[in-house]
Scaffold this motif. Structure first.
Motif, PDB file in Angstrom:
ATOM      1  N   GLN A  88     -20.923  -8.856  20.103  1.00  8.24           N
ATOM      2  CA  GLN A  88     -22.303  -9.128  20.488  1.00  8.24           C
ATOM      3  C   GLN A  88     -23.019  -9.815  19.331  1.00  8.24           C
ATOM      4  OE1 GLN A  88     -22.871  -8.493  23.540  1.00  8.24           O
ATOM      5  NE2 GLN A  88     -21.317  -6.963  24.037  1.00  8.24           N
ATOM      6  N   ASP A  89     -23.823 -10.818  19.649  1.00 12.75           N
ATOM      7  CA  ASP A  89     -24.592 -11.477  18.602  1.00 12.75           C
ATOM      8  C   ASP A  89     -25.681 -10.558  18.052  1.00 12.75           C
ATOM      9  OD1 ASP A  89     -23.095 -13.771  18.776  1.00 12.75           O
ATOM     10  OD2 ASP A  89     -24.470 -14.786  20.144  1.00 12.75           O
ATOM     11  N   ARG A  90     -26.137  -9.626  18.859  1.00  9.36           N
ATOM     12  CA  ARG A  90     -27.105  -8.657  18.352  1.00  9.36           C
ATOM     13  C   ARG A  90     -26.357  -7.606  17.526  1.00  9.36           C
ATOM     14  NH1 ARG A  90     -25.755  -7.424  23.572  1.00  9.36           N
ATOM     15  NH2 ARG A  90     -25.289  -5.241  24.082  1.00  9.36           N
ATOM     16  N   GLY A  91     -26.986  -7.142  16.492  1.00 14.44           N
ATOM     17  CA  GLY A  91     -26.358  -6.120  15.657  1.00 14.44           C
ATOM     18  C   GLY A  91     -26.896  -4.744  15.978  1.00 14.44           C
ATOM     19  N   LEU A  92     -26.295  -3.754  15.383  1.00 14.68           N
ATOM     20  CA  LEU A  92     -26.803  -2.389  15.439  1.00 14.68           C
ATOM     21  C   LEU A  92     -26.960  -1.916  13.999  1.00 14.68           C
ATOM     22  CD1 LEU A  92     -24.997  -0.296  18.232  1.00 14.68           C
ATOM     23  CD2 LEU A  92     -27.451  -0.550  17.883  1.00 14.68           C
ATOM     24  N   SER A  93     -28.120  -1.361  13.689  1.00 12.12           N
ATOM     25  CA  SER A  93     -28.362  -0.863  12.344  1.00 12.12           C
ATOM     26  C   SER A  93     -27.577   0.428  12.115  1.00 12.12           C
ATOM     27  CB  SER A  93     -29.858  -0.599  12.144  1.00 12.12           C
ATOM     28  OG  SER A  93     -30.080   0.227  11.023  1.00 12.12           O
ATOM     29  N   THR A  94     -26.710   0.407  11.108  1.00 11.81           N
ATOM     30  CA  THR A  94     -25.929   1.613  10.802  1.00 11.81           C
ATOM     31  C   THR A  94     -26.824   2.812  10.499  1.00 11.81           C
ATOM     32  OG1 THR A  94     -24.041   0.317  10.017  1.00 11.81           O
ATOM     33  CG2 THR A  94     -24.200   2.594   9.240  1.00 11.81           C
ATOM     34  N   ALA A 139     -26.593  -1.220  27.005  1.00  9.22           N
ATOM     35  CA  ALA A 139     -25.814  -2.317  27.597  1.00  9.22           C
ATOM     36  C   ALA A 139     -24.372  -2.321  27.103  1.00  9.22           C
ATOM     37  CB  ALA A 139     -26.471  -3.657  27.281  1.00  9.22           C
ATOM     38  N   LEU A 140     -24.078  -1.608  26.010  1.00  6.75           N
ATOM     39  CA  LEU A 140     -22.702  -1.555  25.514  1.00  6.75           C
ATOM     40  C   LEU A 140     -21.774  -0.824  26.488  1.00  6.75           C
ATOM     41  CD1 LEU A 140     -23.227  -0.826  21.704  1.00  6.75           C
ATOM     42  CD2 LEU A 140     -22.574  -2.977  22.797  1.00  6.75           C
ATOM     43  N   ALA A 141     -22.348  -0.055  27.402  1.00  9.63           N
ATOM     44  CA  ALA A 141     -21.520   0.613  28.413  1.00  9.63           C
ATOM     45  C   ALA A 141     -20.820  -0.409  29.302  1.00  9.63           C
ATOM     46  CB  ALA A 141     -22.383   1.548  29.256  1.00  9.63           C
ATOM     47  N   GLU A 142     -21.377  -1.633  29.411  1.00 11.80           N
ATOM     48  CA  GLU A 142     -20.801  -2.636  30.317  1.00 11.80           C
ATOM     49  C   GLU A 142     -19.446  -3.144  29.827  1.00 11.80           C
ATOM     50  OE1 GLU A 142     -23.941  -5.449  30.565  1.00 11.80           O
ATOM     51  OE2 GLU A 142     -25.075  -4.302  32.056  1.00 11.80           O
ATOM     52  N   PRO A 143     -19.301  -3.632  28.594  1.00 13.81           N
ATOM     53  CA  PRO A 143     -17.963  -4.061  28.163  1.00 13.81           C
ATOM     54  C   PRO A 143     -16.970  -2.919  28.104  1.00 13.81           C
ATOM     55  CG  PRO A 143     -19.524  -4.157  26.330  1.00 13.81           C
ATOM     56  CD  PRO A 143     -20.323  -3.947  27.575  1.00 13.81           C
ATOM     57  N   ILE A 144     -17.448  -1.703  27.825  1.00  8.71           N
ATOM     58  CA  ILE A 144     -16.548  -0.547  27.829  1.00  8.71           C
ATOM     59  C   ILE A 144     -15.971  -0.351  29.231  1.00  8.71           C
ATOM     60  CG2 ILE A 144     -16.467   1.970  27.614  1.00  8.71           C
ATOM     61  CD1 ILE A 144     -18.502   1.719  25.328  1.00  8.71           C
ATOM     62  N   ALA A 145     -16.829  -0.409  30.244  1.00  6.77           N
ATOM     63  CA  ALA A 145     -16.384  -0.205  31.627  1.00  6.77           C
ATOM     64  C   ALA A 145     -15.456  -1.324  32.078  1.00  6.77           C
ATOM     65  CB  ALA A 145     -17.594  -0.103  32.548  1.00  6.77           C
ATOM     66  N   VAL A 146     -15.780  -2.565  31.723  1.00  6.06           N
ATOM     67  CA  VAL A 146     -14.943  -3.700  32.140  1.00  6.06           C
ATOM     68  C   VAL A 146     -13.558  -3.592  31.510  1.00  6.06           C
ATOM     69  CG1 VAL A 146     -14.648  -6.199  31.974  1.00  6.06           C
ATOM     70  CG2 VAL A 146     -16.882  -5.241  32.571  1.00  6.06           C
ATOM     71  N   ALA A 147     -13.502  -3.234  30.232  1.00  6.05           N
ATOM     72  CA  ALA A 147     -12.213  -3.108  29.549  1.00  6.05           C
ATOM     73  C   ALA A 147     -11.365  -2.012  30.184  1.00  6.05           C
ATOM     74  CB  ALA A 147     -12.433  -2.825  28.068  1.00  6.05           C
ATOM     75  N   VAL A 161     -17.009  -3.568  20.681  1.00  2.00           N
ATOM     76  CA  VAL A 161     -16.188  -2.688  21.506  1.00  2.00           C
ATOM     77  C   VAL A 161     -14.734  -3.110  21.356  1.00  2.00           C
ATOM     78  CG1 VAL A 161     -15.638  -2.000  23.870  1.00  2.00           C
ATOM     79  CG2 VAL A 161     -18.034  -2.176  23.138  1.00  2.00           C
ATOM     80  N   ALA A 162     -13.881  -2.157  20.990  1.00  7.45           N
ATOM     81  CA  ALA A 162     -12.460  -2.423  20.766  1.00  7.45           C
ATOM     82  C   ALA A 162     -11.653  -1.856  21.922  1.00  7.45           C
ATOM     83  CB  ALA A 162     -12.003  -1.786  19.456  1.00  7.45           C
ATOM     84  N   ALA A 163     -10.835  -2.710  22.538  1.00  4.61           N
ATOM     85  CA  ALA A 163     -10.004  -2.297  23.670  1.00  4.61           C
ATOM     86  C   ALA A 163      -8.536  -2.509  23.310  1.00  4.61           C
ATOM     87  CB  ALA A 163     -10.368  -3.095  24.916  1.00  4.61           C
ATOM     88  N   VAL A 204     -20.130  -9.879  29.772  1.00  2.00           N
ATOM     89  CA  VAL A 204     -20.756  -8.700  29.159  1.00  2.00           C
ATOM     90  C   VAL A 204     -20.619  -8.708  27.639  1.00  2.00           C
ATOM     91  CG1 VAL A 204     -20.525  -7.258  31.206  1.00  2.00           C
ATOM     92  CG2 VAL A 204     -18.638  -7.376  29.553  1.00  2.00           C
ATOM     93  N   ALA A 205     -20.198  -9.831  27.075  1.00  2.00           N
ATOM     94  CA  ALA A 205     -20.101  -9.965  25.628  1.00  2.00           C
ATOM     95  C   ALA A 205     -20.463 -11.397  25.253  1.00  2.00           C
ATOM     96  CB  ALA A 205     -18.693  -9.630  25.135  1.00  2.00           C
ATOM     97  N   ASP A 206     -21.003 -11.571  24.059  1.00  2.00           N
ATOM     98  CA  ASP A 206     -21.332 -12.920  23.599  1.00  2.00           C
ATOM     99  C   ASP A 206     -20.084 -13.692  23.207  1.00  2.00           C
ATOM    100  OD1 ASP A 206     -24.218 -12.821  23.823  1.00  2.00           O
ATOM    101  OD2 ASP A 206     -24.159 -11.369  22.188  1.00  2.00           O
TER     102      ASP A 206
END
Length: 317
Positions: free
Chosen positions: A183-189, A249-257, A274-276, A296-298
């Motif tokens: 994803q081009d958007r990040g998540l702050s650790t 929204a991260l639930a979407e690539p998880i579900a697709v994978a 998300v690592a599959a 569901v991913a950039d």
């Protein structure tokens, strides 16, 4: 007689490559009074790389190219900049260095791209300046720079404890194949850890509470057996629920994978990557294609693991 012009010799440069990582398991304890969380994690280095070219300079300068280069700072907040400064102080080096970073690992993606930069910078400057430090010395300096930096130096597969910087190499067989939804958007650790603490009612105190390392016995057995099916079932990340609360929204690539038949799906580090895990290289490509088609991913990339840690690729005198 006509003389053929001779091209000038290149200036002294050192090129180093360091890998990104995926956390096969990340177990997080309650934070101590210093704010750090005791971790038990199993790292695996993947074939997505950062490259650094180090050349002599009057000052310490960092430049960046590659994917998301515009998001990378070039001042003292850059981990590669800090790595060079720490090494120079430790070794008594007065000269500067120009570090050019070629990005290949997602920025703020939970795959330790910044830590790979730091590891590559340490090794590149050690070679350029001929400081002669041992690998153990470099690993100790790496731990001062960031928790994931020692693993980027070591590579392969390792168990991390403490802040993740205390490493024990892990025995593995075979090769594993991954599809990564980026994803081009990040998540702050810090925000992800903050959400994790809020969900568990953690208040920093004392030395902190280490997580249960016995829970990863099945995963270690899967690695030793080279069994991707067992590994997929054992993937784990304590931070995943907190990251999903911050970025549903991260639930979407998880579900697709998962629908595409991935053997296991896990958030890498603090996300948002998300690592599959695929059955093999071809299956990882099919999982990647499914994620791409679903939109569901950039970006989606595939990689194999484990790979070596930071290594000198080339050097010119």
């Amino acid at each position: 007689m006509t003389l053929t012009p001779v091209a000038p010799l290149p200036e002294h440069e050192v090129r180093v490559r360091a890998p990104g990582k995926v956390n096969l398991s990340l177990r997080v304890g309650a934070p101590g009074a210093d704010g750090y969380h005791p971790l038990h994690t199993i790292f695996q280095a993947v074939s997505l790389y950062e490259e650094i070219v180090a050349t002599p300079a009057d000052d310490l300068v960092v430049t960046v190219s590659g994917t998301q280069a515009e998001l990378v700072p070039t001042d003292e907040t850059n981990l590669a900049w800090r790595a060079a400064a720490v090494l120079a102080e430790h070794a008594g080096v007065s000269g500067g260095v120009h570090l050019h970073l070629e990005k290949g690992v997602p920025v703020a993606g939970g795959m330790a791209g910044g830590s790979a930069d730091a590891a590559a910078a340490l090794l590149a400057c050690d070679t350029l300046w001929a400081t002669g430090l041992s690998r153990d010395d470099l690993l100790e300096l790496a731990g001062e720079i960031g928790s994931d930096v020692p693993f980027a130096l070591m590579g392969h597969t390792a168990v991390g404890s403490g802040r993740g910087h205390l490493l024990t190499p892990a025995l593995t067989r075979g090769e594993f194949h991954w599809a990564f939804a980026l994803q081009d958007r990040g998540l702050s650790t810090p925000e992800v850890y903050g959400a994790f603490d809020a969900a568990h009612g953690h208040v920093p105190s004392g030395p902190g509470t280490p997580p249960d390392d016995e829970a990863d016995v099945p995963l270690m057995q899967a690695l030793r057996a080279g069994d991707p099916h067992a590994l997929g079932e054992a993937l784990h990340n304590d931070l995943e629920p907190a990251a999903l609360r911050l970025d549903p929204a991260l639930a979407e690539p998880i579900a697709v994978a998962r629908d595409a038949g991935a053997l296991g799906v896990v958030l890498s580090g603090s996300g948002p990557t998300v690592a599959a895990l695929g059955r093999n290289r071809q299956h990882a490509l099919l999982v990647a294609a499914a994620i791409t088609a679903a939109g569901v991913a950039d970006r989606v990339v595939t990689a194999s693991a484990p790979v070596a840690g930071a290594r000198v690729v080339s050097t010119t005198e």
